[in-house]
Design an enzyme around this catalytic site. Structure first.
Site, PDB file in Angstrom:
ATOM      1  N   HIS A  19       0.849  -1.187   0.000  1.00 34.63           N
ATOM      2  CA  HIS A  19       0.000   0.000   0.000  1.00 34.63           C
ATOM      3  C   HIS A  19       0.888   1.241   0.000  1.00 34.63           C
ATOM      4  O   HIS A  19       2.086   1.158   0.263  1.00 34.63           O
ATOM      5  CB  HIS A  19      -0.893   0.018   1.250  1.00 34.63           C
ATOM      6  CG  HIS A  19      -0.108   0.157   2.529  1.00 34.63           C
ATOM      7  ND1 HIS A  19       0.525  -0.910   3.130  1.00 34.63           N
ATOM      8  CD2 HIS A  19       0.171   1.235   3.303  1.00 34.63           C
ATOM      9  CE1 HIS A  19       1.151  -0.500   4.220  1.00 34.63           C
ATOM     10  NE2 HIS A  19       0.960   0.807   4.353  1.00 34.63           N
TER      11      HIS A  19
ATOM     12  N   ASP B 154       0.894   5.124   1.894  1.00 38.15           N
ATOM     13  CA  ASP B 154       0.220   5.842   2.973  1.00 38.15           C
ATOM     14  C   ASP B 154      -0.424   7.084   2.382  1.00 38.15           C
ATOM     15  O   ASP B 154       0.086   7.669   1.436  1.00 38.15           O
ATOM     16  CB  ASP B 154       1.204   6.218   4.084  1.00 38.15           C
ATOM     17  CG  ASP B 154       1.752   4.979   4.811  1.00 38.15           C
ATOM     18  OD1 ASP B 154       1.150   3.896   4.692  1.00 38.15           O
ATOM     19  OD2 ASP B 154       2.778   5.112   5.503  1.00 38.15           O
TER      20      ASP B 154
ATOM     21  N   HIS C  13       4.782  -0.045   0.103  1.00 37.88           N
ATOM     22  CA  HIS C  13       5.489  -0.837   1.110  1.00 37.88           C
ATOM     23  C   HIS C  13       4.494  -1.821   1.703  1.00 37.88           C
ATOM     24  O   HIS C  13       3.281  -1.712   1.475  1.00 37.88           O
ATOM     25  CB  HIS C  13       6.109   0.083   2.173  1.00 37.88           C
ATOM     26  CG  HIS C  13       5.134   1.007   2.829  1.00 37.88           C
ATOM     27  ND1 HIS C  13       4.646   2.146   2.209  1.00 37.88           N
ATOM     28  CD2 HIS C  13       4.532   0.971   4.045  1.00 37.88           C
ATOM     29  CE1 HIS C  13       3.802   2.760   3.016  1.00 37.88           C
ATOM     30  NE2 HIS C  13       3.703   2.067   4.143  1.00 37.88           N
TER      31      HIS C  13
ATOM     32  N   ARG D  88       5.491  -9.411  16.148  1.00 36.61           N
ATOM     33  CA  ARG D  88       6.102  -8.141  15.802  1.00 36.61           C
ATOM     34  C   ARG D  88       5.095  -7.025  16.084  1.00 36.61           C
ATOM     35  O   ARG D  88       3.904  -7.174  15.810  1.00 36.61           O
ATOM     36  CB  ARG D  88       6.444  -8.195  14.313  1.00 36.61           C
ATOM     37  CG  ARG D  88       6.992  -6.942  13.738  1.00 36.61           C
ATOM     38  CD  ARG D  88       7.570  -7.201  12.344  1.00 36.61           C
ATOM     39  NE  ARG D  88       8.089  -5.963  11.861  1.00 36.61           N
ATOM     40  CZ  ARG D  88       7.417  -5.122  11.088  1.00 36.61           C
ATOM     41  NH1 ARG D  88       6.215  -5.425  10.650  1.00 36.61           N
ATOM     42  NH2 ARG D  88       7.958  -3.981  10.743  1.00 36.61           N
TER      43      ARG D  88
END
Ligand SMILES: O=C(O)CCC(=O)C(=O)O
Ligand SMILES: [Fe+2]
Length: 384
Positions: free
Chosen positions: A258, A260, A314, A324
């Site tokens: 995607h 941002d 990213h 994580r």
């Protein structure tokens, strides 16, 4: 041993100094005792997996899957930029910083910053709050669920009809953080939750604003006043991302590719690898760097610069053994202000024309496609 035992969440690796609280680490782990007792504290996604394997909603079409593993780091690293001079204000160092950030924005749209002035202790504290939050039973987390039309609360990123192998907790510049705190800890036994949030919000917002000024200086326009309207009042969305270990990481995604939608993102990716960035059509795994933030150009900055700085795709990939946590701070203009490219950058463009029609951040974010790939292009088409 119950299945979950082999996918133990480990937050107590040697290199994972920021979440070194043994109590937290053991809490987030699924102990065999808990397995025997019915896994009350089991990760939501792992619990579902145990019941029926990887459900179809988490199995992504092949072309969306990552072939690069979370720890297949390349020698190529996104630029690492030292921000010490933001504190000292040394003019020579500031000029060098402007040039470095300009080059990083032009070449990568992504860079890392160190010596950024946000205390590492504060980052650890927020990270620990995130660990504690995501360790709560689903029933508890659901009390602060992010409902339809409600931008904040517990939920997952809806970037597709498939689900990501992740959970999220969203905060905005609104008083909901106090409601979350009261709802989750009615006895008021976690005062650090709202305090840490506010401190982080203030620290990272100040950093984002300073970075914006450096980014703008690097655009080399004569008159920078156009940008002021986007910086005098700002808004932000802050998302904690939690990626549990995944028994079949190659079939699913933590967060699909995607861009941002905001101006700049300040991301703490944590100690476990998972962030991958597209560079000239290739995916690159970003090695976690202690105490660093990854900064990326968002769609709104791409629009303001008439495409000079690109908002780069990213994604986050998951792995078999380690949970994580990442902390993503999306710095943005206020919702109602019209966003349109800087006239000098329109003139300087090879077409001499604006690539983007004016839009408001509100229109853009309320479009359902807010985080899909090529959002800005899709959104612009919808305006025609
Ligand atoms: O978890 C990561 O490293 C990436 C997070 C991200 O890209 C986002 O929240 O928009
Ligand atoms: Fe992102």
């Amino acid at each position: 041993m119950a299945m979950a035992g082999s996918f133990r969440t480990s937050f107590n690796d040697d290199h994972h100094h920021t979440v070194d609280d043994a109590a937290t680490a053991s809490k987030i782990s699924s102990s065999e005792e808990e397995d025997a007792a019915g896994d009350e504290d089991e990760d939501v996604l792992l619990e579902q997996y145990k019941q029926g394997g990887l459900s179809d909603t988490y199995v992504w079409p092949v072309h969306h899957r990552a072939t690069l593993r979370h720890d297949e780091f390349s020698d190529m690293e996104i630029p690492v930029i030292d921000l010490s001079c933001l504190q000292t204000g040394d003019p020579t160092a500031m000029n060098a910083l402007v040039a470095e950030i300009r080059a990083a924005c032009l070449e990568w749209g992504f860079f890392q910053v160190i010596n950024h002035g946000v205390p590492l202790e504060l980052i650890s504290r927020v990270q620990k709050q995130a660990v504690d939050f995501f360790s709560l039973p689903l029933e508890e987390k659901s009390k602060v669920a992010k409902g339809p039309g409600k931008p904040t609360g517990y939920g997952f990123a809806t970037l597709s009809d498939k689900k990501p192998w992740s959970e999220g907790f969203y905060f905005a510049d609104d008083p909901s953080v106090d409601d979350f705190s009261r709802t989750l800890w009615p006895q008021g036994n976690n005062p650090d939750f709202a305090d840490s949030y506010r401190e982080y919000d203030a620290g990272v917002k100040a950093l984002a604003l300073k970075l914006m000024h450096v980014v703008i200086a690097g655009l080399e326009v004569d008159d920078t006043t156009h940008f002021n309207q986007y910086l005098t009042k700002c808004s932000a969305l802050f998302r904690w991302n939690y990626y549990p270990p995944c028994p079949e990481p190659e079939k699913t995604v933590g967060l699909t590719a995607h861009t941002d939608y905001n101006l700049l993102t300040v991301l703490h990716q944590g100690e476990i690898g998972g962030l991958q960035v597209e560079k000239d059509g290739q995916w690159i795994a970003i090695r976690p760097r202690e105490g660093a933030f990854a900064i990326n150009v968002g769609d709104t900055l791409q629009a303001l610069t008439n495409g000079k700085y690109k908002s780069v795709p990213h994604r986050a990939v998951v792995n078999r053994s380690d949970a994580r946590i990442s902390l993503a701070y999306f710095f943005a203009p206020t919702k109602s202000i019209p966003i349109y490219p800087h006239p000098e950058l329109v003139e300087a463009h090879e077409t001499g024309a604006p690539l983007y029609r004016p839009f408001t951040f509100e229109e853009f974010t309320s479009a359902k496609i807010v985080q899909a790939l090529n959002t800005l292009d899709q959104f612009q088409l919808s305006l025609r």
